[in-house]
Design a protein around this motif. Structure first.
Motif, PDB file in Angstrom:
ATOM      1  N   GLY A  92      19.369 -14.844 -21.969  1.00 21.94           N
ATOM      2  CA  GLY A  92      19.555 -13.522 -22.556  1.00 21.94           C
ATOM      3  C   GLY A  92      18.753 -12.464 -21.838  1.00 21.94           C
ATOM      4  O   GLY A  92      18.184 -12.692 -20.765  1.00 21.94           O
ATOM      5  N   ASN A  93      18.677 -11.285 -22.434  1.00 22.24           N
ATOM      6  CA  ASN A  93      17.978 -10.157 -21.842  1.00 22.24           C
ATOM      7  C   ASN A  93      17.170  -9.454 -22.938  1.00 22.24           C
ATOM      8  O   ASN A  93      17.453  -8.325 -23.320  1.00 22.24           O
ATOM      9  N   ILE A  94      16.168 -10.167 -23.435  1.00 21.98           N
ATOM     10  CA  ILE A  94      15.358  -9.655 -24.542  1.00 21.98           C
ATOM     11  C   ILE A  94      14.084  -9.024 -23.969  1.00 21.98           C
ATOM     12  O   ILE A  94      13.250  -9.747 -23.413  1.00 21.98           O
ATOM     13  N   PRO A  95      13.935  -7.696 -24.063  1.00 23.85           N
ATOM     14  CA  PRO A  95      12.731  -7.039 -23.528  1.00 23.85           C
ATOM     15  C   PRO A  95      11.455  -7.642 -24.113  1.00 23.85           C
ATOM     16  O   PRO A  95      11.343  -7.856 -25.320  1.00 23.85           O
ATOM     17  N   GLY A  96      10.507  -7.937 -23.238  1.00 27.44           N
ATOM     18  CA  GLY A  96       9.245  -8.507 -23.687  1.00 27.44           C
ATOM     19  C   GLY A  96       9.291  -9.983 -23.993  1.00 27.44           C
ATOM     20  O   GLY A  96       8.296 -10.575 -24.407  1.00 27.44           O
ATOM     21  N   MET A 149       3.965   1.708 -19.528  1.00 26.02           N
ATOM     22  CA  MET A 149       3.586   1.023 -18.286  1.00 26.02           C
ATOM     23  C   MET A 149       3.746  -0.489 -18.422  1.00 26.02           C
ATOM     24  O   MET A 149       4.220  -1.157 -17.517  1.00 26.02           O
ATOM     25  N   MET A 150       3.339  -1.004 -19.590  1.00 25.53           N
ATOM     26  CA  MET A 150       3.464  -2.443 -19.835  1.00 25.53           C
ATOM     27  C   MET A 150       4.925  -2.859 -19.840  1.00 25.53           C
ATOM     28  O   MET A 150       5.268  -3.958 -19.371  1.00 25.53           O
ATOM     29  N   GLU A 151       5.789  -1.992 -20.341  1.00 24.63           N
ATOM     30  CA  GLU A 151       7.222  -2.294 -20.382  1.00 24.63           C
ATOM     31  C   GLU A 151       7.794  -2.436 -18.979  1.00 24.63           C
ATOM     32  O   GLU A 151       8.731  -3.208 -18.758  1.00 24.63           O
ATOM     33  N   PHE A 152       7.224  -1.680 -18.029  1.00 28.76           N
ATOM     34  CA  PHE A 152       7.696  -1.767 -16.643  1.00 28.76           C
ATOM     35  C   PHE A 152       7.254  -3.076 -15.986  1.00 28.76           C
ATOM     36  O   PHE A 152       8.034  -3.723 -15.292  1.00 28.76           O
ATOM     37  N   TRP A 153       5.996  -3.454 -16.193  1.00 28.82           N
ATOM     38  CA  TRP A 153       5.444  -4.612 -15.488  1.00 28.82           C
ATOM     39  C   TRP A 153       5.807  -5.947 -16.132  1.00 28.82           C
ATOM     40  O   TRP A 153       5.696  -6.995 -15.500  1.00 28.82           O
ATOM     41  N   TRP A 154       6.248  -5.925 -17.393  1.00 27.12           N
ATOM     42  CA  TRP A 154       6.585  -7.186 -18.055  1.00 27.12           C
ATOM     43  C   TRP A 154       7.677  -7.972 -17.315  1.00 27.12           C
ATOM     44  O   TRP A 154       7.502  -9.170 -17.067  1.00 27.12           O
ATOM     45  N   PRO A 155       8.826  -7.362 -16.947  1.00 23.23           N
ATOM     46  CA  PRO A 155       9.846  -8.127 -16.208  1.00 23.23           C
ATOM     47  C   PRO A 155       9.346  -8.659 -14.875  1.00 23.23           C
ATOM     48  O   PRO A 155       9.762  -9.732 -14.435  1.00 23.23           O
ATOM     49  N   VAL A 156       8.446  -7.908 -14.234  1.00 23.09           N
ATOM     50  CA  VAL A 156       7.877  -8.355 -12.951  1.00 23.09           C
ATOM     51  C   VAL A 156       7.045  -9.613 -13.173  1.00 23.09           C
ATOM     52  O   VAL A 156       7.194 -10.622 -12.469  1.00 23.09           O
ATOM     53  N   TRP A 157       6.166  -9.543 -14.173  1.00 17.59           N
ATOM     54  CA  TRP A 157       5.304 -10.688 -14.497  1.00 17.59           C
ATOM     55  C   TRP A 157       6.127 -11.898 -14.905  1.00 17.59           C
ATOM     56  O   TRP A 157       5.868 -13.021 -14.450  1.00 17.59           O
ATOM     57  N   LEU A 158       7.132 -11.678 -15.750  1.00 20.99           N
ATOM     58  CA  LEU A 158       7.943 -12.803 -16.218  1.00 20.99           C
ATOM     59  C   LEU A 158       8.736 -13.421 -15.072  1.00 20.99           C
ATOM     60  O   LEU A 158       8.847 -14.647 -14.981  1.00 20.99           O
ATOM     61  N   SER A 159       9.264 -12.597 -14.189  1.00 23.36           N
ATOM     62  CA  SER A 159      10.020 -13.113 -13.037  1.00 23.36           C
ATOM     63  C   SER A 159       9.154 -14.005 -12.162  1.00 23.36           C
ATOM     64  O   SER A 159       9.571 -15.075 -11.725  1.00 23.36           O
TER      65      SER A 159
END
Length: 218
Positions: A169-173, A1-11
């Motif tokens: 880049g595109n580094i997850p997290g 779940m955290m992996e899904f919301w991380w890009p949203v939060w960072l954006s």
């Protein structure tokens, strides 16, 4: 779940930080350029608006040249902070600032130029200094254009992809924003995941554009 919301939060974080910077830079630049006539003004304004029409890959290329390890600015940052700016979320902020600045500048300049100069001059005659005239007269009278420009700049930052992918880049997290996460999800065949991020992006963008349009029309 955290992996899904991380890009949203960072954006959202990148869009907010870059939005604050763009609003300040846009208003200051627009204030300096509005009502001013000098040789070469059209060239400067063209350069300021250039990121709006340049391919994202070109913007990303110039950011790498300037802020990369071998770039003049990049070397200075690395010497000062003992860490490179590339492939960090700060790089995403810089990319967002560059691509969204023209929208804020154009709106701010149009709003400030629309302010009746006789009102500003009357305030000066009454003893107000330039700061007081700008803060208490110009800003309130141009607030619709300024708020509209800020919203559009935020929305543009939220959807930035090309320059961010090249520079941050595109580094997850770490540097993965919603646009880059959508790209990876599609490439990986995770269509449902991509749709979820697309839905959030569309809802946020629709709301922001609706707000910008409302401010303009009232």
């Amino acid at each position: 779940m955290m992996e899904f919301w991380w890009p949203v939060w960072l954006s959202i974080k990148v869009a907010f930080v870059s939005g604050v910077m763009v609003v300040l830079l846009g208003i200051i630049t627009a204030k300096w350029m509005a009502h001013r006539r000098f040789k070469g003004k059209i060239v400067i304004e063209t350069l300021l608006m250039l990121p709006l029409v340049l391919p994202p890959s070109v913007v990303g290329f110039f950011l790498i040249i300037l802020f990369g390890k071998n770039g003049v600015i990049g070397k200075g940052i690395e010497t000062l902070f003992h860490a490179p700016v590339m492939f960090t979320w700060y790089a995403a902020v810089i990319a967002a600032v560059v691509v969204s600045f023209p929208l804020m500048y154009q709106s701010a300049k149009a709003g400030l130029e629309a302010v009746d100069q006789t009102i500003e001059e009357a305030a000066r005659i009454d003893g107000a200094n330039e700061y007081q005239v700008f803060w208490h007269i110009s800003i309130p009278l141009a607030k619709k254009a300024l708020i509209s420009g800020a919203i559009l700049a935020f929305a543009r930052s939220l959807g930035e992809f090309g320059a961010t992918l090249m520079f941050a880049g595109n580094i997850p997290g770490k540097t993965q924003t919603m646009p880059t996460a959508i790209y990876v999800a599609i490439e990986s065949g995770e269509t449902n995941l991509a749709w979820a991020w697309v839905a959030i992006t569309m809802l946020l963008s629709f709301f922001l554009l609706l707000c910008a349009t409302t401010f303009k029309s009232h």
